[in-house]
Write a protein that holds these residues in place. Structure first.
Motif, PDB file in Angstrom:
ATOM      1  N   ASP A 111       6.116 -51.834  -2.544  1.00  0.00           N
ATOM      2  CA  ASP A 111       5.186 -50.783  -2.132  1.00  0.00           C
ATOM      3  C   ASP A 111       4.095 -51.263  -1.185  1.00  0.00           C
ATOM      4  O   ASP A 111       3.695 -50.538  -0.285  1.00  0.00           O
ATOM      5  CB  ASP A 111       4.543 -50.131  -3.354  1.00  0.00           C
ATOM      6  CG  ASP A 111       5.559 -49.435  -4.249  1.00  0.00           C
ATOM      7  OD1 ASP A 111       6.702 -49.208  -3.791  1.00  0.00           O
ATOM      8  OD2 ASP A 111       5.216 -49.130  -5.397  1.00  0.00           O
ATOM      9  N   VAL A 112       3.587 -52.462  -1.384  1.00  0.00           N
ATOM     10  CA  VAL A 112       2.471 -52.944  -0.573  1.00  0.00           C
ATOM     11  C   VAL A 112       2.941 -53.794   0.608  1.00  0.00           C
ATOM     12  O   VAL A 112       2.528 -53.579   1.742  1.00  0.00           O
ATOM     13  CB  VAL A 112       1.458 -53.722  -1.436  1.00  0.00           C
ATOM     14  CG1 VAL A 112       0.347 -54.321  -0.594  1.00  0.00           C
ATOM     15  CG2 VAL A 112       0.891 -52.816  -2.519  1.00  0.00           C
ATOM     16  N   LEU A 113       3.835 -54.746   0.338  1.00  0.00           N
ATOM     17  CA  LEU A 113       4.281 -55.640   1.410  1.00  0.00           C
ATOM     18  C   LEU A 113       5.466 -55.085   2.195  1.00  0.00           C
ATOM     19  O   LEU A 113       5.723 -55.531   3.304  1.00  0.00           O
ATOM     20  CB  LEU A 113       4.620 -57.016   0.845  1.00  0.00           C
ATOM     21  CG  LEU A 113       3.470 -57.736   0.136  1.00  0.00           C
ATOM     22  CD1 LEU A 113       3.925 -59.089  -0.377  1.00  0.00           C
ATOM     23  CD2 LEU A 113       2.269 -57.873   1.051  1.00  0.00           C
ATOM     24  N   GLY A 114       6.204 -54.154   1.618  1.00  0.00           N
ATOM     25  CA  GLY A 114       7.322 -53.540   2.328  1.00  0.00           C
ATOM     26  C   GLY A 114       8.635 -54.291   2.233  1.00  0.00           C
ATOM     27  O   GLY A 114       9.522 -54.116   3.071  1.00  0.00           O
ATOM     28  N   VAL A 115       8.805 -55.120   1.203  1.00  0.00           N
ATOM     29  CA  VAL A 115      10.043 -55.875   1.022  1.00  0.00           C
ATOM     30  C   VAL A 115      11.185 -54.918   0.701  1.00  0.00           C
ATOM     31  O   VAL A 115      11.068 -54.082  -0.187  1.00  0.00           O
ATOM     32  CB  VAL A 115       9.892 -56.928  -0.100  1.00  0.00           C
ATOM     33  CG1 VAL A 115      11.219 -57.579  -0.434  1.00  0.00           C
ATOM     34  CG2 VAL A 115       8.859 -57.970   0.300  1.00  0.00           C
ATOM     35  N   LYS A 116      12.286 -55.044   1.439  1.00  0.00           N
ATOM     36  CA  LYS A 116      13.473 -54.222   1.201  1.00  0.00           C
ATOM     37  C   LYS A 116      14.633 -55.049   0.660  1.00  0.00           C
ATOM     38  O   LYS A 116      15.672 -54.515   0.331  1.00  0.00           O
ATOM     39  CB  LYS A 116      13.875 -53.518   2.494  1.00  0.00           C
ATOM     40  CG  LYS A 116      12.843 -52.488   2.948  1.00  0.00           C
ATOM     41  CD  LYS A 116      13.262 -51.806   4.229  1.00  0.00           C
ATOM     42  CE  LYS A 116      12.322 -50.689   4.594  1.00  0.00           C
ATOM     43  NZ  LYS A 116      11.071 -51.111   5.148  1.00  0.00           N
ATOM     44  N   ARG A 127      -4.573 -55.730  -5.220  1.00  0.00           N
ATOM     45  CA  ARG A 127      -3.254 -55.133  -5.362  1.00  0.00           C
ATOM     46  C   ARG A 127      -3.269 -53.625  -5.109  1.00  0.00           C
ATOM     47  O   ARG A 127      -2.261 -53.035  -4.807  1.00  0.00           O
ATOM     48  CB  ARG A 127      -2.701 -55.391  -6.770  1.00  0.00           C
ATOM     49  CG  ARG A 127      -2.452 -56.863  -7.076  1.00  0.00           C
ATOM     50  CD  ARG A 127      -1.208 -57.305  -6.366  1.00  0.00           C
ATOM     51  NE  ARG A 127      -0.938 -58.704  -6.471  1.00  0.00           N
ATOM     52  CZ  ARG A 127       0.155 -59.208  -7.017  1.00  0.00           C
ATOM     53  NH1 ARG A 127       1.037 -58.421  -7.579  1.00  0.00           N
ATOM     54  NH2 ARG A 127       0.360 -60.498  -7.010  1.00  0.00           N
ATOM     55  N   ARG A 128      -4.420 -53.004  -5.288  1.00  0.00           N
ATOM     56  CA  ARG A 128      -4.562 -51.546  -5.135  1.00  0.00           C
ATOM     57  C   ARG A 128      -5.859 -51.253  -4.401  1.00  0.00           C
ATOM     58  O   ARG A 128      -6.662 -52.152  -4.156  1.00  0.00           O
ATOM     59  CB  ARG A 128      -4.587 -50.877  -6.512  1.00  0.00           C
ATOM     60  CG  ARG A 128      -3.266 -50.986  -7.246  1.00  0.00           C
ATOM     61  CD  ARG A 128      -3.379 -50.494  -8.688  1.00  0.00           C
ATOM     62  NE  ARG A 128      -2.169 -50.742  -9.434  1.00  0.00           N
ATOM     63  CZ  ARG A 128      -1.785 -51.902  -9.926  1.00  0.00           C
ATOM     64  NH1 ARG A 128      -2.526 -52.962  -9.764  1.00  0.00           N
ATOM     65  NH2 ARG A 128      -0.663 -52.029 -10.601  1.00  0.00           N
ATOM     66  N   ALA A 129      -6.074 -49.972  -4.109  1.00  0.00           N
ATOM     67  CA  ALA A 129      -7.336 -49.569  -3.492  1.00  0.00           C
ATOM     68  C   ALA A 129      -8.489 -49.935  -4.413  1.00  0.00           C
ATOM     69  O   ALA A 129      -8.356 -49.861  -5.641  1.00  0.00           O
ATOM     70  CB  ALA A 129      -7.321 -48.066  -3.217  1.00  0.00           C
ATOM     71  N   LEU A 130      -9.615 -50.323  -3.838  1.00  0.00           N
ATOM     72  CA  LEU A 130     -10.781 -50.689  -4.634  1.00  0.00           C
ATOM     73  C   LEU A 130     -11.327 -49.456  -5.349  1.00  0.00           C
ATOM     74  O   LEU A 130     -11.346 -48.363  -4.799  1.00  0.00           O
ATOM     75  CB  LEU A 130     -11.854 -51.303  -3.743  1.00  0.00           C
ATOM     76  CG  LEU A 130     -11.448 -52.578  -3.004  1.00  0.00           C
ATOM     77  CD1 LEU A 130     -12.573 -53.037  -2.082  1.00  0.00           C
ATOM     78  CD2 LEU A 130     -11.051 -53.677  -3.966  1.00  0.00           C
ATOM     79  N   SER A 131     -11.776 -49.638  -6.579  1.00  0.00           N
ATOM     80  CA  SER A 131     -12.272 -48.542  -7.398  1.00  0.00           C
ATOM     81  C   SER A 131     -13.795 -48.487  -7.368  1.00  0.00           C
ATOM     82  O   SER A 131     -14.468 -49.524  -7.402  1.00  0.00           O
ATOM     83  CB  SER A 131     -11.805 -48.734  -8.849  1.00  0.00           C
ATOM     84  OG  SER A 131     -12.447 -47.821  -9.694  1.00  0.00           O
ATOM     85  N   ASN A 132     -14.334 -47.264  -7.341  1.00  0.00           N
ATOM     86  CA  ASN A 132     -15.788 -47.076  -7.394  1.00  0.00           C
ATOM     87  C   ASN A 132     -16.353 -47.368  -8.780  1.00  0.00           C
ATOM     88  O   ASN A 132     -17.566 -47.447  -8.939  1.00  0.00           O
ATOM     89  CB  ASN A 132     -16.155 -45.651  -6.983  1.00  0.00           C
ATOM     90  CG  ASN A 132     -15.906 -45.410  -5.521  1.00  0.00           C
ATOM     91  OD1 ASN A 132     -15.924 -46.347  -4.723  1.00  0.00           O
ATOM     92  ND2 ASN A 132     -15.662 -44.172  -5.154  1.00  0.00           N
ATOM     93  N   GLU A 133     -15.497 -47.516  -9.768  1.00  0.00           N
ATOM     94  CA  GLU A 133     -15.956 -47.829 -11.120  1.00  0.00           C
ATOM     95  C   GLU A 133     -16.336 -49.302 -11.267  1.00  0.00           C
ATOM     96  O   GLU A 133     -16.862 -49.710 -12.290  1.00  0.00           O
ATOM     97  CB  GLU A 133     -14.864 -47.488 -12.134  1.00  0.00           C
ATOM     98  CG  GLU A 133     -14.566 -46.006 -12.229  1.00  0.00           C
ATOM     99  CD  GLU A 133     -13.470 -45.717 -13.243  1.00  0.00           C
ATOM    100  OE1 GLU A 133     -13.315 -46.498 -14.209  1.00  0.00           O
ATOM    101  OE2 GLU A 133     -12.774 -44.709 -13.049  1.00  0.00           O
ATOM    102  N   TYR A 134     -16.030 -50.095 -10.237  1.00  0.00           N
ATOM    103  CA  TYR A 134     -16.272 -51.534 -10.282  1.00  0.00           C
ATOM    104  C   TYR A 134     -17.124 -51.968  -9.106  1.00  0.00           C
ATOM    105  O   TYR A 134     -17.090 -51.365  -8.033  1.00  0.00           O
ATOM    106  CB  TYR A 134     -14.943 -52.306 -10.229  1.00  0.00           C
ATOM    107  CG  TYR A 134     -14.104 -52.145 -11.457  1.00  0.00           C
ATOM    108  CD1 TYR A 134     -14.180 -53.066 -12.489  1.00  0.00           C
ATOM    109  CD2 TYR A 134     -13.233 -51.067 -11.594  1.00  0.00           C
ATOM    110  CE1 TYR A 134     -13.418 -52.920 -13.631  1.00  0.00           C
ATOM    111  CE2 TYR A 134     -12.468 -50.909 -12.738  1.00  0.00           C
ATOM    112  CZ  TYR A 134     -12.563 -51.841 -13.752  1.00  0.00           C
ATOM    113  OH  TYR A 134     -11.815 -51.701 -14.878  1.00  0.00           O
ATOM    114  N   GLN A 135     -17.879 -53.038  -9.321  1.00  0.00           N
ATOM    115  CA  GLN A 135     -18.511 -53.742  -8.219  1.00  0.00           C
ATOM    116  C   GLN A 135     -17.441 -54.678  -7.672  1.00  0.00           C
ATOM    117  O   GLN A 135     -16.824 -55.429  -8.428  1.00  0.00           O
ATOM    118  CB  GLN A 135     -19.713 -54.558  -8.712  1.00  0.00           C
ATOM    119  CG  GLN A 135     -20.875 -53.741  -9.155  1.00  0.00           C
ATOM    120  CD  GLN A 135     -21.575 -53.072  -7.987  1.00  0.00           C
ATOM    121  OE1 GLN A 135     -21.674 -53.630  -6.890  1.00  0.00           O
ATOM    122  NE2 GLN A 135     -22.057 -51.869  -8.208  1.00  0.00           N
ATOM    123  N   ASN A 136     -17.190 -54.623  -6.384  1.00  0.00           N
ATOM    124  CA  ASN A 136     -16.145 -55.426  -5.749  1.00  0.00           C
ATOM    125  C   ASN A 136     -16.789 -56.358  -4.727  1.00  0.00           C
ATOM    126  O   ASN A 136     -17.346 -55.899  -3.740  1.00  0.00           O
ATOM    127  CB  ASN A 136     -15.133 -54.525  -5.049  1.00  0.00           C
ATOM    128  CG  ASN A 136     -14.467 -53.570  -6.009  1.00  0.00           C
ATOM    129  OD1 ASN A 136     -13.648 -53.978  -6.809  1.00  0.00           O
ATOM    130  ND2 ASN A 136     -14.826 -52.294  -5.932  1.00  0.00           N
TER     131      ASN A 136
END
Length: 151
Positions: free
Chosen positions: A67-72, A7-16
């Motif tokens: 915000d992510v998919l652009g639905v208006k 849903r968001r940018a991957l965080s460096n605080e986590y192993q992804n």
């Protein structure tokens, strides 16, 4: 450990650990005069977007879709796939669904079309993730099993 769609940018605080991806599709009424090649999210502005959610998820889901998919479009809700399919069939809205889930809908009732935004396909990525300082044999082994099952 958790696994979900990104849903968001991957965080460096986590192993992804990437598990799989799936193209987004849009389910529309069979009577809607559009082709089956693809449809741009911006061309759906006059038709409500159906969200299958309960009321406590509504604001976060709307935020993601905007915000992510652009639905208006405006949003309407359904309790389950059957209710969403009835709304689609009666041309009261469209449903965004990923390709892995399209079998939840009856293809003789709804039309499934690949969803794009501009020249880009919309794709849903799934990850397993865990706190970076909580890595170990069991978590990494379980992540590998998840990855094999999603392949």
């Amino acid at each position: 450990m958790n696994f979900s769609d990104q849903r968001r940018a991957l965080s460096n605080e986590y192993q992804n650990e990437f598990l799989t991806s799936s193209e987004f599709m849009v389910a529309v009424s069979q009577s809607l005069p559009v082709g089956k090649d693809q449809i741009d999210i911006n061309n759906l502005i006059d038709l409500p977007c159906i969200l299958i959610i309960d009321s406590n998820q509504k604001s976060s889901e709307e935020e993601y879709y905007r915000d992510v998919l652009g639905v208006k479009s405006k949003f309407i809700t359904a309790k389950n796939y059957d209710e969403a399919q009835m709304l689609i069939a009666s041309n009261q809205g469209y449903l965004i669904i990923n390709q892995r889930m399209e079998k939840q809908l009856d293809q003789s009732v709804v039309k499934m079309i690949p969803l794009v935004k501009g020249n880009n396909k919309l794709i849903q990525n799934y990850y397993a993730y865990w706190k970076d300082n909580n890595s170990g044999y069991y978590i990494e082994s379980f992540a590998d099993l998840l990855k094999q099952n999603f392949a």
